[in-house]
Structure formats: C-alpha cells, structure tokens
Design an enzyme around this catalytic site. Structure first.
Site, mmCIF file in Angstrom:
data_model
loop_
_atom_site.group_PDB
_atom_site.id
_atom_site.type_symbol
_atom_site.label_atom_id
_atom_site.label_comp_id
_atom_site.label_asym_id
_atom_site.label_seq_id
_atom_site.Cartn_x
_atom_site.Cartn_y
_atom_site.Cartn_z
ATOM 1 C CE1 TYR A 192 -3.243 -2.777 0.039
ATOM 2 C CE2 TYR A 192 -3.915 -2.118 2.226
ATOM 3 C CZ TYR A 192 -4.080 -2.924 1.128
ATOM 4 O OH TYR A 192 -5.082 -3.863 1.106
ATOM 5 C CE LYS A 197 0.808 -18.230 -1.293
ATOM 6 N NZ LYS A 197 -0.172 -19.321 -1.079
ATOM 7 C CG ASP A 227 -7.185 -3.920 4.076
ATOM 8 O OD1 ASP A 227 -8.142 -3.714 4.841
ATOM 9 O OD2 ASP A 227 -7.132 -3.468 2.911
ATOM 10 C CG ASP A 267 -11.770 -5.351 6.594
ATOM 11 O OD1 ASP A 267 -11.887 -4.780 7.690
ATOM 12 O OD2 ASP A 267 -11.468 -4.746 5.552
ATOM 13 C CG ASP A 304 -3.108 -19.760 0.514
ATOM 14 O OD1 ASP A 304 -2.182 -19.516 1.311
ATOM 15 O OD2 ASP A 304 -3.029 -20.670 -0.335
HETATM 16 MG MG MG Z 1 -10.084 -3.024 5.099
HETATM 17 MG MG MG Z 2 -4.152 -21.313 -2.034
#
Ligand code: MG
Ligand code: MG
Lengths: 352, 352
Positions: free
Chosen positions: A142, A187, A243, A247, A219
């Site tokens: 970001y 990751k 983020d 959420d 994931d």
């Molecule tokens: Mg958010």
């Molecule tokens: Mg995956």
C-alpha cells in the site's frame, strides 16, 4: 491524569458517534478523577468542503500536539468522483503516515448477547470469540513504489527488517498480555518479503520464550478463520494481508458496528476509531450505533493512557446495556428494545 | 467426439482418485458415443523417484500434445526436504507456466446433502451455494520481480492490459453461461495494478452488455463471502487475491474433498484437478474421496470439450449417489453408508 485528545469527527455518522463517545469519555473521567480535554479538527469530506483538501496541515499538527486522536469516519458518495489524491480516504493514510502509526490493532469480539448475528454455526463459535489481529500499517504494497503506463501497471510490496521487527515485537507484547499464543501470517512459500518476515519472527521469538508461535500462509489463514476461528488468539501480519484478514475476522463476529480499532506509534500515542464506515444515508438521524466508537475510547484509555480499570469500566457498561436488552437498529432483534444513537450513548455513560 | 487426455496421477492418493475418475470418464464416453483415450505421465514425487526431477520434459510434451490434462495430486513428506527447485510442487507451477494456463476456475459448491459440514448458519446458506472464482494464474506478485538484501526485501505485483483482458473476457464468458452476474475484486482505491484492472473490466464490459458487473475491494470481498456468499455468482480477480478468496470460498462449503478446479489456456485446452492435496497417509487404502477428481472430469467435458450434457450427467450422478446416502470416510456422518474409493467411483459410473 490530564490528557488532551484531538477529535476528528469526519463525515456521515462520524459526528453522531463521536459525540456519544465523548459523552462516555467525560463521564469516565469524572468518575475516576481524570481531566480529559479535546480539540476538534477537520479531515475527509468535511475538510474538502471547508478548505479543499482532505487533510489540512492544521489537522495533522493538532493531532501531533495531542496525547491521542479519536476519529469518527470519513468519506461518502459526495466526494467519490474526486481525483484520487483528493479522496477523503487520503486523510486516513495521511494521518497514519504523518503520525507514524505503524501498528494497527483490530480486535474481533463476538458478544454473547449478539451471537445471533454471527454467521458461523453455534458449534464453531462455542462460548464466543475474542481474537486480535495486529496489522502492520505503514509498509508493504500500500506504500511501495508504484507506476502506470498506458498498458501496464505495477505496485511494490517492500519491507525492511526494522519495519517488520517493530510490529512483530508489539504483537509479542500483546500476546504476552493475552493467552501467549501468536500466529504469524505470510506467504513465505512464494514472496521474498514474507521470507524476510518469517526470519524476523523466528529471531525475535527468542526474546519472548513464554509465547508459543505458529506460522500460516495467508490463503490458509483465510480458510482457518472460517473453519475454526477459536484456534487463534493474536495474529500478526503485514499490511495488505492484515487488511483482508482483519476484515474477515470482523465479519465473523457478525457485528461490525461493535468493533473498535487502534493505530499505535512506537510509544503509547495512538489514533482510535470504529472500523465501520461513515454511513452517510443515516447521518444525523439518531440511527447510528455509537458502541464501536465508545469501545475505541476504552482502547485509548487502555493502550495509550494505561488506564486499565477505566477501560474495563467502559466495556462492562456496554455489556450491561446489552444485557438489559437495549439495541440500536443495526443490532436489533425481536424482543429487544430499539433505541437511538443518543440514548445508547447516555445509557452507557450512566452505566459506568 | 474423439479426445486424447494426458493423465498425471502424481503422488499419494493421486493414483487412487484418478483411477476412479477415468472409470467415470470412460463410462460417460460409452454412454454418449465418444472415444476418450489416455496416456499417463509422471510428475511430482513420482517423477523425482523415477527420473530425479519433478517435471520431466516428456511430461510437458505429452500434455502439450493432448487435448487436455487430468491431474491427481502431487507432493508428500518424502520429498519435503529437497531443495526448493526439486520440490514436487514445482511440477504444478511448471505445468501451469509451460502450458500457458492463465485462467484458474475454482467452483465453490455446497451440496445440500452435505450441508451439515458447512461452517455457516443454515439461514445464510439457504438452498446451498454455487459460486465460481475465476483467478488469474500466471501474473501478479507471485511472478513479478523480487529481491532480497540482508535487511530488506521486495516483491512486485505487475500486470499488463493484455494479461488482464484475457482473464476478464474468460470471466465474462463464464458469467454469460451462468446467472449473468460478475463481481470483479480489486484494491483500486490504492493499487495501480487494481486501477488498471478496473479500467479493463469497465471497457471490456461493453462487449458483454447482458452481464451485470459489480466491483468490490478485496478486503470487503473477504467479508462478504462470510456474510452472504449467495450474493455472488462469478468472481474474477488477480492471482494473489484469487488465491486467498478461492480458498476462503472453498472452506465455506465445508467439503474440500468435493471441489474440482480447472486451469485454462486462451483456447479451450485445460488442466483439471481436485483442489485437495495428496494425503499420503491414506494412499492406496481405498479411503480417498474421488468425487473432486470425478467432478474435475465433468469440468473438462464442459470447458474443454463443450460437452454440456455429458458434464451435467456426471454431476447428476454424483448427486444421486449422495442422495442414496453413500459417503467416503471424509464426508461420512451418522446414518450414512460408508464406502471406499473404488465403490464410490463405481457407483457414480453406474448412476450416469
Ligand atoms: Mg479493510
Ligand atoms: Mg491457495
């Protein structure tokens, strides 16, 4: 204790909910003998309308010169067509960056009084949920270098050891005060930034031998939050993963209108705000739920001012009012007493 | 119709489940008068054991010279200590890259017969779930430039218009064949790649006027999948967002062992595989659930060979066998009839 708080009500329901949160702040101050003073500043659409930019220098200065910041909400369709550097949301990024707020705390708590709203089956949520996502807030994709040509674009996810270490240490400290379990999400099977992240966690871990550490790929973490959120206590992760996961974790509680957040600096300074948006459609109609903002005040007392008893007192008052069956429209269910923003704030202040 | 299929059984339960899927493939061929032929190739741990590398050139060539690929699963603890370029999983990346498979289809279907396994409340899932995540598979941050120094690291998310347009068009075509609703997921309020993505979706949309398009930010999408997954039909998104959201969507069904996937090229060529792993602990024990692989064959018939009725026939047969109470161990619940891999494949083949 004397503390001066910068108040940024913002747009939409921002002024409605901040008003109630200040009602509770002043009431808790009176009860415990603290003096809280406030100054108000413009940001977001309110600042755009008044002075043409989303984050006036005066606001940033005012916040810097206060002991902490209470923020309502910014944005709304009125300003959605502006150029991206003039979007109200730029005020949030500017405040986080300008104030050095790199550590975002996102509690996801399911109140037993509101468990009907939880989208997960009862056997999964059991006695309730109480987890904390610690999100890095000023690094990663970001904030990295980005670029555009006519037919291509790029964004860069970048981290330094220093940026990772300071957030990871905050997360270990928070885990020490909770159940001493920390899950780091990355990751690392693909990304270099994630491999660096994992290396730092493994090194820093040595300084917190009482905390049990686990690692999950992002994931898989998104799956585990749905499958069995109770396996988590404190989750720490980089900006974008945080983020998404914070959420998702919030939604799992089913009551977004109840959830506060904190954004902290290296010292105890912080900015506190509800996670919900500015809901311009119900602004000024005495319909907004002020509880998330009131709980943001409790977080401010706990994390910035070290006032544990005062924070507990606010949280208990909220629970008491829920126990007594009072609900704003967003969390109302049959048989409960529907009340407005103003009454909810007053009832909580009176229940302290 | 005559089609030649490359079969890559892989490791662990791979051979068990692929055997059953071929049983169903040949049965559906006999029923509808098609000739399906197959050739078997090594990949993953099986290839490492035989020839010392995870993806032999012969396998890639064999796949390229076939009309499509059916893959079981690769990997296992036996090969986990090898250098990263010799890991069995490298075979998957090599096949995707080498075959130009940029379009990953990840259906998330909740069979009403298995709704007990779904982590969401009954009132949220209603009559069941049936959504499709279309994930870009060969671009974005998993493939962009990356780097490391002692105290810093970066990864790059990069996309060209061409890379975006081809996946977005695939998604529009799929939406046209389903409910004509497409949700594009990005983070266009921050990322340049996402802004480019959204521009392409908005331009390409003109060629598919019958499809209704919506846009969601990835953090909001992660919430909406939990709050109300039934609002979605087809979701299209970039590689990493698709990795996270497709796994979250799979978990919402509660039955990972039931879910197939497809990875497509620009033309109708594709590779088909279950989303679950190689489960080496139950390999060769007649315990694995072959349904995800059998449903992968159905996807092959539908997406690569255009055989709609044949694909529907397989899916109905699966549903019929579930209706009759037959379950492999992973999806077994009290009162149901527990059967093995072999019987499940035979029952589905007989129910066509
Ligand atoms: Mg958010
Ligand atoms: Mg995956």
């Amino acid at each position: 204790m004397k503390k001066h708080i910068a108040v940024v009500s913002g747009d939409g329901i921002g002024p409605d909910i901040v008003r109630e949160a200040l009602k509770v702040l002043f009431a808790v101050g009176a009860k415990f003998g603290h003096t809280f003073t406030t100054s108000s500043y413009l940001a977001g659409g309110a600042a755009l309308d008044a002075v043409g930019i989303p984050l006036p220098e005066e606001t940033l200065d005012g916040c810097r010169n206060s002991d902490s910041v209470l923020l309502g909400a910014v944005g709304g369709p009125k300003w959605d067509t502006l150029a991206s550097n003039l979007r109200p949301e730029k005020a949030l990024l500017g405040l986080r960056g300008g104030l050095g707020l790199f550590c975002n705390l996102r509690p996801a708590i399911l109140y037993k009084q509101l468990s009907d709203a939880c989208p997960l089956k009862a056997e999964i949520i059991g006695e309730g949920l109480d987890l904390m996502v610690v999100r890095e807030l000023t690094g990663g994709i970001y904030f990295g270098e980005r670029g555009r040509t006519d037919d291509a674009a790029f964004d860069t996810m970048a981290y330094t050891v220093g940026e990772i270490e300071r957030i990871v240490r905050k997360a270990f400290e928070i885990a020490q005060k909770r159940s001493k379990r920390l899950c780091s999400v990355d990751k690392a099977n693909i990304l270099n930034t994630s491999q660096l992240w994992r290396e730092v966690v493994k090194r820093v871990q040595g300084d917190y031998p009482d905390v049990e550490v686990s690692h999950l790929y992002v994931d898989n973490a998104a799956m585990q939050l749905v499958r069995n959120p109770r396996q988590f206590d404190v989750i720490v992760t980089e900006n974008m993963f945080g983020d998404i996961l914070s959420d998702e974790a919030s939604q799992i509680t089913g009551s977004i209108g109840m959830l506060p957040s904190a954004s902290l600096r290296e010292d105890s300074y912080g900015m506190y705000e509800p996670i919900h948006g500015s809901a311009p459609d119900i602004a000024g109609k005495d319909l907004a739920n002020p509880i998330a903002t009131i709980l943001s005040v409790a977080m401010m007392l706990r994390y910035s001012f070290g006032l544990q008893a005062e924070a507990d007192c606010i949280e208990s008052a909220v629970s008491k009012v829920l126990d007594n069956g009072y609900r704003t429209a967003d969390i109302h269910t049959p048989g409960m007493k529907k009340i407005g923003t103003n009454d909810m704030g007053s009832l909580i202040a009176q229940s302290l």
